[in-house]
Design an enzyme around this catalytic site. Structure first.
Site, PDB file in Angstrom:
ATOM      1  N   ASP A  44      -0.728   6.267 -45.269  1.00 13.30           N
ATOM      2  CA  ASP A  44       0.219   6.962 -46.139  1.00 13.30           C
ATOM      3  C   ASP A  44      -0.221   6.916 -47.598  1.00 13.30           C
ATOM      4  OD1 ASP A  44       0.803   4.309 -46.627  1.00 13.30           O
ATOM      5  OD2 ASP A  44       2.907   4.433 -46.017  1.00 13.30           O
ATOM      6  N   SER A  45      -1.337   6.235 -47.863  1.00 11.56           N
ATOM      7  CA  SER A  45      -1.954   6.303 -49.187  1.00 11.56           C
ATOM      8  C   SER A  45      -2.332   7.730 -49.551  1.00 11.56           C
ATOM      9  CB  SER A  45      -3.201   5.416 -49.249  1.00 11.56           C
ATOM     10  OG  SER A  45      -4.138   5.778 -48.242  1.00 11.56           O
ATOM     11  N   ASP A  83      -0.522   5.693 -39.911  1.00  5.07           N
ATOM     12  CA  ASP A  83       0.608   4.982 -40.497  1.00  5.07           C
ATOM     13  C   ASP A  83       1.930   5.615 -40.082  1.00  5.07           C
ATOM     14  OD1 ASP A  83      -0.459   2.851 -41.885  1.00  5.07           O
ATOM     15  OD2 ASP A  83      -0.565   3.898 -43.800  1.00  5.07           O
ATOM     16  N   LYS A 113       0.281   2.200 -37.260  1.00  4.51           N
ATOM     17  CA  LYS A 113       0.366   1.014 -38.122  1.00  4.51           C
ATOM     18  C   LYS A 113       1.703   1.009 -38.834  1.00  4.51           C
ATOM     19  CE  LYS A 113      -1.947   0.629 -42.101  1.00  4.51           C
ATOM     20  NZ  LYS A 113      -0.823   0.341 -43.069  1.00  4.51           N
ATOM     21  N   GLU A 115       4.366  -1.606 -41.532  1.00  5.04           N
ATOM     22  CA  GLU A 115       4.321  -2.687 -42.503  1.00  5.04           C
ATOM     23  C   GLU A 115       5.413  -3.715 -42.248  1.00  5.04           C
ATOM     24  OE1 GLU A 115       2.689   0.102 -46.216  1.00  5.04           O
ATOM     25  OE2 GLU A 115       4.507  -1.117 -46.465  1.00  5.04           O
ATOM     26  N   GLU A 182      -3.490  -7.272 -46.928  1.00  3.92           N
ATOM     27  CA  GLU A 182      -3.765  -6.593 -48.199  1.00  3.92           C
ATOM     28  C   GLU A 182      -3.443  -7.466 -49.406  1.00  3.92           C
ATOM     29  OE1 GLU A 182      -2.908  -2.439 -50.663  1.00  3.92           O
ATOM     30  OE2 GLU A 182      -2.196  -2.649 -48.589  1.00  3.92           O
TER      31      GLU A 182
END
Length: 257
Positions: A44-45, A83, A113, A115, A182
């Protein structure tokens, strides 16, 4: 040979470093896949890198699906991970399953993925894995929590480090096949890596992780501001600008075509 989640776990057992990069379109996906990376992440970056947002939070599921479909057309060998965007999975395991299912079905990604490692997220990971969806975890600096955590290094106190270790173990027990670490201290990343049987993939987390991932735009020097832990391997931003300036000059002087 096609990389799978089992490939990554085998690489950990054999102490073979895992190479991962992000992609947001067909062109870069094809380039980095053919270069031989193990994992391509539709992160999602891309909200920041490709769409110009200041954070990852504006990313929607439909936009993520659009980009992941393009990336999947360029990936033949690497493990393709996508993501889950903000607000698409936090409500409940059932909602997360519907979202992850769409991603797997509509993009041909092999894993998703998400978080966080708090108890509700661990339950979500378990729910997804039990229903056949491979899950990569993400601990430390979690960009979807930017308003809560900022972009600061995480895990710097003994208590915070212990929390990351506890969450990593919980994610492993829930069935996650790997975990991104991260922007945490390298000694904390080393402890987590040594404590798990699943691979860790670091970004700004030191050399002890089982693999490394970077945002491809940072690797190539395309971004205007480089993260402190991501030195560019190429200053492509200046090369592109030089090429455009040369082209513009040639057109204006009648040298092209």
């Amino acid at each position: 040979m096609k990389v799978t989640v089992h490939t990554l776990q085998k690489k950990k057992r054999n102490a073979e470093p895992i190479v991962a990069l992000t992609a947001w379109d067909y062109l870069f996906a094809e380039l980095i896949d053919q270069a031989g990376v193990d994992v391509v992440l539709v992160g999602d970056s891309l909200a920041m890198v490709a769409l110009g947002h200041p954070t990852t939070l504006p990313m929607t599921l439909e936009t993520m699906l659009h980009h992941a479909q393009a990336v999947s057309r360029g990936v033949q060998q690497a493990l393709l991970v996508c993501d889950l965007p903000f607000l698409s999975y936090q409500e409940s395991p059932q909602v997360a399953f519907q979202v992850a299912g769409r991603i797997i079905q509509e993009t041909q990604a092999q894993a998703v993925k998400l978080e966080g490692g708090y108890s509700a997220m661990v339950d979500t990971v378990s729910f997804l894995v039990q229903r056949g969806i491979p899950v990569m975890g993400h601990l430390g600096l979690t960009p979807q929590s930017v308003h809560q955590l900022g972009y600061r290094q995480q895990g710097k106190t003994p208590e915070a480090a212990e929390q990351i270790l506890t969450q990593a173990r919980a994610l492993e027990s829930a069935g996650a096949f790997s975990i991104v670490l991260e922007h945490i201290p390298k000694d904390v990343a080393a402890q987590v890596t040594q404590s798990l049987t699943i691979p860790t993939i670091g970004i700004g987390a030191g050399p002890a992780c089982d693999g490394q991932i970077l945002v491809t735009a940072d690797l190539l020097g395309l971004t205007s501001k480089q993260p402190p832990f991501a030195p560019p391997y190429l200053n492509l931003r200046s090369k592109v600008q030089e090429a455009v300036q040369a082209y513009s000059q040639d057109v204006r002087q009648g040298k092209f075509p």
